[in-house]
Scaffold this motif. Structure first.
Motif, PDB file in Angstrom:
ATOM      1  N   CYS A  61       0.851  -1.195   0.000  1.00 39.35           N
ATOM      2  CA  CYS A  61       0.000   0.000   0.000  1.00 39.35           C
ATOM      3  C   CYS A  61       0.886   1.245   0.000  1.00 39.35           C
ATOM      4  O   CYS A  61       1.765   1.389   0.862  1.00 39.35           O
ATOM      5  N   ASN A  65      -6.234   3.846   2.817  1.00 38.55           N
ATOM      6  CA  ASN A  65      -6.355   2.945   3.952  1.00 38.55           C
ATOM      7  C   ASN A  65      -7.507   1.980   3.737  1.00 38.55           C
ATOM      8  O   ASN A  65      -8.375   2.203   2.900  1.00 38.55           O
ATOM      9  N   GLY A  66      -7.464   0.917   4.509  1.00 36.12           N
ATOM     10  CA  GLY A  66      -8.504  -0.099   4.462  1.00 36.12           C
ATOM     11  C   GLY A  66      -8.156  -1.231   5.404  1.00 36.12           C
ATOM     12  O   GLY A  66      -7.310  -1.074   6.294  1.00 36.12           O
ATOM     13  N   THR A  67      -8.806  -2.368   5.194  1.00 33.27           N
ATOM     14  CA  THR A  67      -8.517  -3.555   6.008  1.00 33.27           C
ATOM     15  C   THR A  67      -8.512  -4.778   5.114  1.00 33.27           C
ATOM     16  O   THR A  67      -9.100  -4.788   4.030  1.00 33.27           O
ATOM     17  N   THR A  69      -9.277  -8.981   5.789  1.00 29.39           N
ATOM     18  CA  THR A  69      -9.718 -10.014   6.723  1.00 29.39           C
ATOM     19  C   THR A  69      -9.307 -11.363   6.169  1.00 29.39           C
ATOM     20  O   THR A  69      -9.644 -11.708   5.030  1.00 29.39           O
ATOM     21  N   VAL A  76      -8.444  -9.505  11.327  1.00 29.02           N
ATOM     22  CA  VAL A  76      -8.574  -8.285  10.531  1.00 29.02           C
ATOM     23  C   VAL A  76      -7.298  -7.474  10.726  1.00 29.02           C
ATOM     24  O   VAL A  76      -6.858  -7.250  11.857  1.00 29.02           O
ATOM     25  N   HIS A  77      -6.714  -7.042   9.609  1.00 25.01           N
ATOM     26  CA  HIS A  77      -5.475  -6.266   9.644  1.00 25.01           C
ATOM     27  C   HIS A  77      -5.706  -4.929   8.956  1.00 25.01           C
ATOM     28  O   HIS A  77      -6.299  -4.877   7.871  1.00 25.01           O
ATOM     29  N   ASP A  78      -5.228  -3.866   9.580  1.00 25.87           N
ATOM     30  CA  ASP A  78      -5.300  -2.543   8.970  1.00 25.87           C
ATOM     31  C   ASP A  78      -4.297  -2.458   7.830  1.00 25.87           C
ATOM     32  O   ASP A  78      -3.165  -2.955   7.942  1.00 25.87           O
ATOM     33  N   ILE A  79      -4.714  -1.830   6.760  1.00 29.27           N
ATOM     34  CA  ILE A  79      -3.836  -1.577   5.617  1.00 29.27           C
ATOM     35  C   ILE A  79      -3.713  -0.062   5.484  1.00 29.27           C
ATOM     36  O   ILE A  79      -4.725   0.641   5.347  1.00 29.27           O
ATOM     37  N   THR A  80      -2.495   0.440   5.569  1.00 29.77           N
ATOM     38  CA  THR A  80      -2.216   1.861   5.423  1.00 29.77           C
ATOM     39  C   THR A  80      -0.938   2.014   4.600  1.00 29.77           C
ATOM     40  O   THR A  80      -0.240   1.026   4.331  1.00 29.77           O
ATOM     41  N   THR A  83       2.257  -0.524   4.321  1.00 24.84           N
ATOM     42  CA  THR A  83       1.928  -1.901   4.720  1.00 24.84           C
ATOM     43  C   THR A  83       2.022  -2.825   3.516  1.00 24.84           C
ATOM     44  O   THR A  83       1.515  -2.510   2.443  1.00 24.84           O
ATOM     45  N   GLY A  98     -11.137   1.810   3.033  1.00 27.72           N
ATOM     46  CA  GLY A  98     -11.443   2.583   4.239  1.00 27.72           C
ATOM     47  C   GLY A  98     -12.061   3.927   3.893  1.00 27.72           C
ATOM     48  O   GLY A  98     -12.968   4.018   3.069  1.00 27.72           O
TER      49      GLY A  98
END
Length: 130
Positions: A61, A65-67, A69, A76-80, A83, A98
């Motif tokens: 990324c 942003n997003g996630t 799963t 669930v992992h945050d994606i920013t 990442t 996101g």
């Protein structure tokens, strides 16, 4: 040596859209690198149920942003920005945009041929020529 500029791909056959995503395919199987390389845009609020059962994918990324799963574990992992996630076990997953569009840089092995879109399982079909 290959020089590819994303602005030269926009609006061509190498820009492929599906529900909730746009993929700009910078390198394809025919480019002979052994992998394909894409810029993918996931709009804010999009939700994609995916399973690359025929491909391995690494995703980095660079904006938004997003996630993600993991459907096997429900984690669930945050994606920013900054990442990376790697789907090294053909992982079933849900990718959610996101509050800001995600800009993702992706590598696929084996490489895609160019016009693939997700099937009913969220996968790209394998190249029939191997």
């Amino acid at each position: 040596m290959k020089i590819v500029r994303v602005q030269d791909i926009i609006g061509t056959e190498r820009e492929v859209e599906g529900p909730g995503w746009t993929s700009r395919r910078l390198l394809l199987k025919k480019d002979g690198m052994g992998f394909s390389f894409h810029e993918t845009i996931i709009p804010a609020g999009a939700e994609l149920n995916l399973w690359y059962k025929h491909h391995l994918e690494a995703v980095y990324c660079v904006a938004g942003n997003g996630t993600i799963t993991d459907l096997a574990t429900s984690e669930v992992h945050d994606i920013t920005d900054g990442t990376l996630y790697a789907l090294d076990n053909h992982d079933r997953h849900v990718l959610r945009g996101g509050t800001a569009d995600m800009r993702l840089i992706c590598a696929f092995n084996p490489p895609v041929t160019g016009r693939e879109v997700h099937d009913e399982d969220g996968a790209y079909m394998p190249d029939p020529e191997g």
